[in-house]
Design a protein around this motif. Structure first.
Motif, PDB file in Angstrom:
ATOM      1  N   LEU A  83      -1.902   7.162   2.106  1.00 10.06           N
ATOM      2  CA  LEU A  83      -2.979   6.670   2.986  1.00 10.06           C
ATOM      3  C   LEU A  83      -3.317   7.416   4.489  1.00 10.06           C
ATOM      4  O   LEU A  83      -4.417   7.516   4.807  1.00 10.06           O
ATOM      5  N   THR A  84      -2.089   7.638   4.939  1.00 14.41           N
ATOM      6  CA  THR A  84      -2.259   8.327   6.304  1.00 14.41           C
ATOM      7  C   THR A  84      -2.566   9.537   6.154  1.00 14.41           C
ATOM      8  O   THR A  84      -3.288  10.144   6.902  1.00 14.41           O
TER       9      THR A  84
ATOM     10  N   LEU B  62      -0.904   0.759  11.095  1.00 14.91           N
ATOM     11  CA  LEU B  62      -0.045   1.452  10.141  1.00 14.91           C
ATOM     12  C   LEU B  62       1.384   1.372  10.273  1.00 14.91           C
ATOM     13  O   LEU B  62       2.148   1.561   9.187  1.00 14.91           O
ATOM     14  N   SER B  63       2.013   0.660  11.447  1.00 13.26           N
ATOM     15  CA  SER B  63       3.352   0.261  11.314  1.00 13.26           C
ATOM     16  C   SER B  63       3.404  -0.876  10.431  1.00 13.26           C
ATOM     17  O   SER B  63       4.466  -1.079   9.831  1.00 13.26           O
ATOM     18  N   ARG B  64       2.463  -1.686  10.304  1.00 20.20           N
ATOM     19  CA  ARG B  64       2.639  -2.711   9.525  1.00 20.20           C
ATOM     20  C   ARG B  64       2.531  -2.355   7.874  1.00 20.20           C
ATOM     21  O   ARG B  64       3.149  -2.753   7.036  1.00 20.20           O
TER      22      ARG B  64
ATOM     23  N   CYS C 229      -8.001   2.525  -2.204  1.00 21.58           N
ATOM     24  CA  CYS C 229      -6.668   1.865  -2.106  1.00 21.58           C
ATOM     25  C   CYS C 229      -5.897   1.792  -3.652  1.00 21.58           C
ATOM     26  O   CYS C 229      -4.889   2.127  -3.967  1.00 21.58           O
ATOM     27  N   GLN C 230      -6.847   1.620  -4.579  1.00 24.62           N
ATOM     28  CA  GLN C 230      -6.444   1.724  -6.009  1.00 24.62           C
ATOM     29  C   GLN C 230      -6.053   3.140  -6.429  1.00 24.62           C
ATOM     30  O   GLN C 230      -4.793   3.226  -7.022  1.00 24.62           O
TER      31      GLN C 230
ATOM     32  N   GLU D  46      -1.843   4.017  -7.457  1.00 24.32           N
ATOM     33  CA  GLU D  46      -1.794   4.482  -8.649  1.00 24.32           C
ATOM     34  C   GLU D  46      -1.267   6.020  -8.681  1.00 24.32           C
ATOM     35  O   GLU D  46      -0.238   6.720  -9.586  1.00 24.32           O
ATOM     36  N   THR D  47      -1.983   7.064  -7.821  1.00 22.44           N
ATOM     37  CA  THR D  47      -1.682   8.341  -7.991  1.00 22.44           C
ATOM     38  C   THR D  47      -1.259   8.930  -6.437  1.00 22.44           C
ATOM     39  O   THR D  47      -0.774  10.027  -6.517  1.00 22.44           O
ATOM     40  N   GLY D  48      -1.111   8.244  -5.515  1.00 24.66           N
ATOM     41  CA  GLY D  48      -0.359   8.608  -4.071  1.00 24.66           C
ATOM     42  C   GLY D  48      -1.539   9.373  -3.262  1.00 24.66           C
ATOM     43  O   GLY D  48      -1.372   9.817  -2.314  1.00 24.66           O
TER      44      GLY D  48
END
Length: 895
Positions: free
Chosen positions: A47-48, A68-70, A133-134, A138-140
């Motif tokens: 995500l980052t 992002l910390s959460r 997000c999916q 699933e793939t990173g």
């Protein structure tokens, strides 16, 4: 993950009173429902990596990087999708920041709520966030090209919905002044204000713009003639329609240099300036003829000087800009093509009219200009030399603007104001060519070249150089001068039961003031004495119909639960917000599962009242009374009990209230009491025998009084408002059938059954009930309806709605019967009999045909109109006295 539903909110709503533009996405997390982000391998890193800009999201920690910390510590996917949907919009140039995510009573299903700027873009962002997000789960990762495409698509959706810089500047000024606005569904029109006080614009044409002025401004030669007749300096020119006349026309205006323009063009299309040779004149004629609707072409003398645009609003010069044609300045190293590319890198430049500046597009006109200057696109321009790329200075073709407002000579200001008046435009863009705007035009051989209707504001609100001018403020000053109101009074009504009756009574009271009243109800939308649109019209679309109507002076709007949840309120704020009651109806629908949640839905109406208005709250309903803590408005209460502690404290503090005391409907304020009328004299209350109708009347009376209606008007309205099938269909409509009476009421939930019992239980004769309920209610609600029916009626006929709303036929009737039996089984009451007749028409006819003398047949129908028709077919007696007038109210118990 699976998106179950996406809704668009456009007004004050369940999630936020202040933030109107929200997307509500009902999302099933499926296999990710119980997995926190920290439990998904590589999710945080993915995500980052894909959206590093999420570091700017503070979230609940309140610091940069808080969100992002959460994510790193672990949070559920619905929360992450909320933030991603917001960030995608941010990256596409739409600043948004509000969001909420809440789990529903359905396991794994969440309500993801986030702000939007553009509806379509907001909905797209939600779907894209789920995909992103999916993919990371699933793939990173999420493919870079897909992210790029998502952002480009969002930018395109934003551009498609853009209203243009001029319109948006006016809208922004309206919002600053708290003037409501809405986009109409035709011709890109915008409405400012409501009802009779509304004004409209289309770009910079306004409601006050005269068609004659617009037509004249579009006729360039006619404009010059009228101005010339008024002593205004204009270019010498002529109009031709055929190429063969071009040579003579050039001679008529005095030879070169000349300007060639379409007679009825706009936005600078087809205009060629400073034509000095025959070859250029030929090409210029073709371009002008192509751009002219009538194929008519203006040939006029070209005047040397700087190009200025003067904006006149309501007879006053409000801004002046010098317009500089698109050009590049040589550096001795780069080719002209490279210089254009470098110029287009300016972040202020973009495509279309939405940026401060427009990108320079290389086309044949640009190449011809370069050629006339003695260069080619590949030539290296000497350092400091200017190469103009366009003859005209329009911003839409890459030109720039320099503010010169403070430099204009006073005589020129006087002249420009005269020009706008002569042409007849309230908003005029005057094109002026002069070597020095600070000197009178006549002294420097300056001329007025054109006068434009609907001039663009971009060069004034965001000039390339100089001070921005608030020209939109001048437009608003013209549309709404001084203290001219833009709004009309809006009185809104909500609650579980009694909304329609109270809305109709309140509208009836407001009519006594002589105003044109528009109101919405569950049976139609009305303006004045006529129905404008039939149907269950209690949502924002019906509110818009009323608020858009230019004849409406007062709006009374019924606001139901469904509309609030689906779209929010149809207005930004109101003057009066009435909340009648909150009961356990519609629970389990729209993810509203508790009565406390339902109270929050209803409180939207009270919380939307302006700080100078009144929230009208039921002091006898704890959930409604508690809303006072959340409203910013003044509060007035109503109560059936004058000794209610809330009423006592409130009036002792000088507050306003309405109560039922000693048989009177009365207004209380401080230490004085103003009696309006005895309940027995108010037809709506059925001779004082219907307590819930008394409560409805109290709410309407105090709402009208708070709005400033005279007590005489309120008293007259109470005396003339009758709960008839014509005035309030389906609301306590009592019919005299000769030997018995029939009552039609749209009671359909436990609370309304209980309210109805206050009248039915006081009926002196036998009581027959034809009962049922909407199929989308909970099983326990049907059982409760059965229990209440057993306590209210001597004979019960259980029927079902035609539309069972997904229930198997007969299922609702079985549950109602179960409730009846639970009451009767412990001690069998031989007086109470019950049977099931599923067809509503058959059930009603059976009850009417078998009604004993002096009885009351109570019909609680699905279709009010059908029930009324069945009764009218039996020729009921027309009573001259109001309903209930011949019935004794002595034994009525008020609770």
């Amino acid at each position: 993950m699976k998106i179950l539903r996406i809704q668009t909110l456009r007004g004050p709503n369940y999630w936020s009173i202040r933030r109107h533009k929200l997307i509500v996405m009902r999302l099933d997390l499926e296999e990710l429902s119980e997995r926190y982000s920290s439990d998904i391998p590589g999710f945080y890193q993915g995500l980052t990596s894909v959206l590093p800009s999420l570091v700017e999201h503070c979230c609940s920690p309140g610091v940069r990087g808080g969100f992002l910390s959460r994510v790193e510590r672990g949070t559920l996917m619905g929360h992450i999708i909320e933030h991603v949907a917001l960030e995608l919009q941010q990256l596409a140039g739409m600043p948004v920041g509000f969001g909420r995510t809440r789990e529903t009573s359905t396991a794994g299903v969440f309500q993801v709520v986030y702000e939007y700027e553009n509806e379509q873009a907001g909905r797209y962002a939600g779907r894209a966030a789920v995909r992103l997000c999916q993919s990371i789960a699933e793939t990173g990762s999420y493919p870079a090209e897909e992210l790029t495409q998502d952002i480009e698509d969002l930018k395109e959706l934003k551009a498609q919905a853009a209203l243009g810089p001029s319109t948006e500047a006016i809208i922004k000024e309206a919002e600053f002044r708290h003037i409501p606005w809405m986009q109409l569904n035709a011709r890109f029109m915008i409405q400012f204000g409501y009802g009779v006080n509304q004004k409209r614009i289309q770009a910079t044409l306004t409601s006050s713009t005269g068609i004659l002025g617009v037509e004249l401004a579009c006729d360039k030669e006619g404009t010059k003639q009228v101005l010339r007749d008024g002593g205004i300096p204009v270019p010498r020119g002529t109009v031709i329609r055929y190429f063969e006349d071009l040579t003579d026309a050039i001679e008529d205006v005095g030879g070169y240099p000349i300007a060639i323009k379409p007679l009825d063009g706009n936005h600078g299309r087809g205009i060629t300036l400073d034509v000095t040779r025959w070859e250029t004149a030929q090409a210029a004629y073709d371009a002008a003829s192509e751009a002219s609707k009538t194929r008519s072409v203006i040939i006029e003398r070209f005047y040397k000087g700087r190009d200025h645009r003067v904006l006149v609003v309501n007879g006053r010069v409000v801004a002046v800009s010098e317009r500089v044609p698109a050009h590049v300045v040589g550096n001795g190293k780069s080719t002209i093509e490279e210089l254009i590319e470098e110029t287009n890198k300016d972040p202020r430049r973009g495509d279309g009219h939405d940026n401060v500046l427009t990108r320079i597009v290389v086309d044949q006109t640009v190449l011809s200009m370069i050629e006339e200057a003695g260069y080619t696109i590949d030539s290296v321009l000497p350092k400091g030399e200017v190469c103009f790329l366009r003859a005209t200075a329009n911003l839409s073709t890459g030109g720039s603007a320099i503010d010169r407002t403070d430099e204009v000579h006073p005589e020129n200001i006087w002249l420009f104001a005269r020009v706008a008046k002569i042409i007849g435009l309230d908003v005029a863009g005057i094109d002026v060519v002069t070597p020095d705007i600070s000197k009178p035009l006549r002294e420097v051989d300056g001329v007025i070249v054109e006068v434009n209707a609907a001039p663009g504001f971009r060069m004034h609100v965001a000039p390339s150089e100089g001070l921005p001018r608030n020209v939109a403020g001048a437009v608003m000053d013209m549309l709404f001068p001084g203290s001219t109101p833009s709004r009309i009074p809006i009185l809104s009504v909500t609650g579980t039961n009694g909304k329609t009756t109270t809305t109709r009574l309140l509208a009836h009271i407001m009519k006594q003031t002589g105003k044109v009243v528009g109101y919405t109800t569950t049976d139609g939308t009305y303006i004045g004495d006529y129905m404008a649109e039939p149907g269950d019209n209690t949502g924002p679309q019906s509110a818009h119909l009323i608020l858009c109507d230019p004849t409406v002076e007062v709006a009374v709007l019924e606001c139901a639960r469904g509309g609030i949840l689906r779209s929010g309120l149809g207005f930004d704020t109101c003057d009066i917000g009435v909340v009648l009651n909150v009961a356990a109806d519609h629970l389990g629908l729209g993810d509203i599962d508790t009565i406390e949640q339902m109270a929050k839905v209803k409180s939207v109406v009270a919380e939307a009242v302006s700080d100078r208005g009144y929230a009208i709250l039921n002091a006898d309903d704890p959930l409604v009374a508690a809303m006072s803590a959340r409203v910013k408005a003044q509060v007035a209460y109503f109560s059936m009990n004058p000794d209610n502690e809330i009423i006592v404290r409130h009036t002792e503090a000088g507050g306003l209230a309405a109560v039922y005391e000693n048989g009177y409907l009365s207004i209380l304020k401080g230490d004085w009491t103003l009696r309006i009328e005895q309940a027995v004299n108010v037809p709506l209350t059925m001779g004082g025998m219907a307590p819930f109708m008394i409560a409805n009347a109290l709410a309407a009376c105090v709402a009208a009084f708070a709005q400033g209606v005279k007590i005489e008007h309120i008293r007259t309205a109470l005396a003339t408002f009758i709960a008839s099938a014509d005035q309030t269909p389906g609301r306590m409509n009592l019919f005299n059938m000769g030997s018995y009476h029939a009552l039609i009421d749209y009671a359909h939930n436990p609370a309304s059954y209980e309210a109805l019992s206050g009248f039915v239980n006081n009926w002196p004769g036998p009581r027959i009930g034809v009962v049922g309920g909407p199929g989308d209610r909970r099983d326990e609600d049907f059982v409760t309806l059965g229990k209440l029916s057993a306590k209210m009626f001597d004979r019960i006929i259980v029927k079902e709605d035609d539309d069972t709303r997904g229930r198997p036929p007969g299922d609702a009737a079985v549950l109602i019967t179960q409730g009846i039996e639970e009451v009767l089984s412990p001690v069998r009451d031989p007086r109470v009999k019950y049977e099931t007749v599923l067809n509503e028409t058959d059930a009603i006819n059976m009850a009417l045909e078998q009604a004993p003398k002096e009885s009351l047949v109570v019909i609680l129908p699905e279709s009010v109109n059908r029930a009324i028709a069945l009764i009218k077919a039996r020729n009921p007696i027309i009573d001259t006295d109001p309903p209930g007038a011949n019935l004794s109210a002595a034994n009525v118990e008020i609770s």
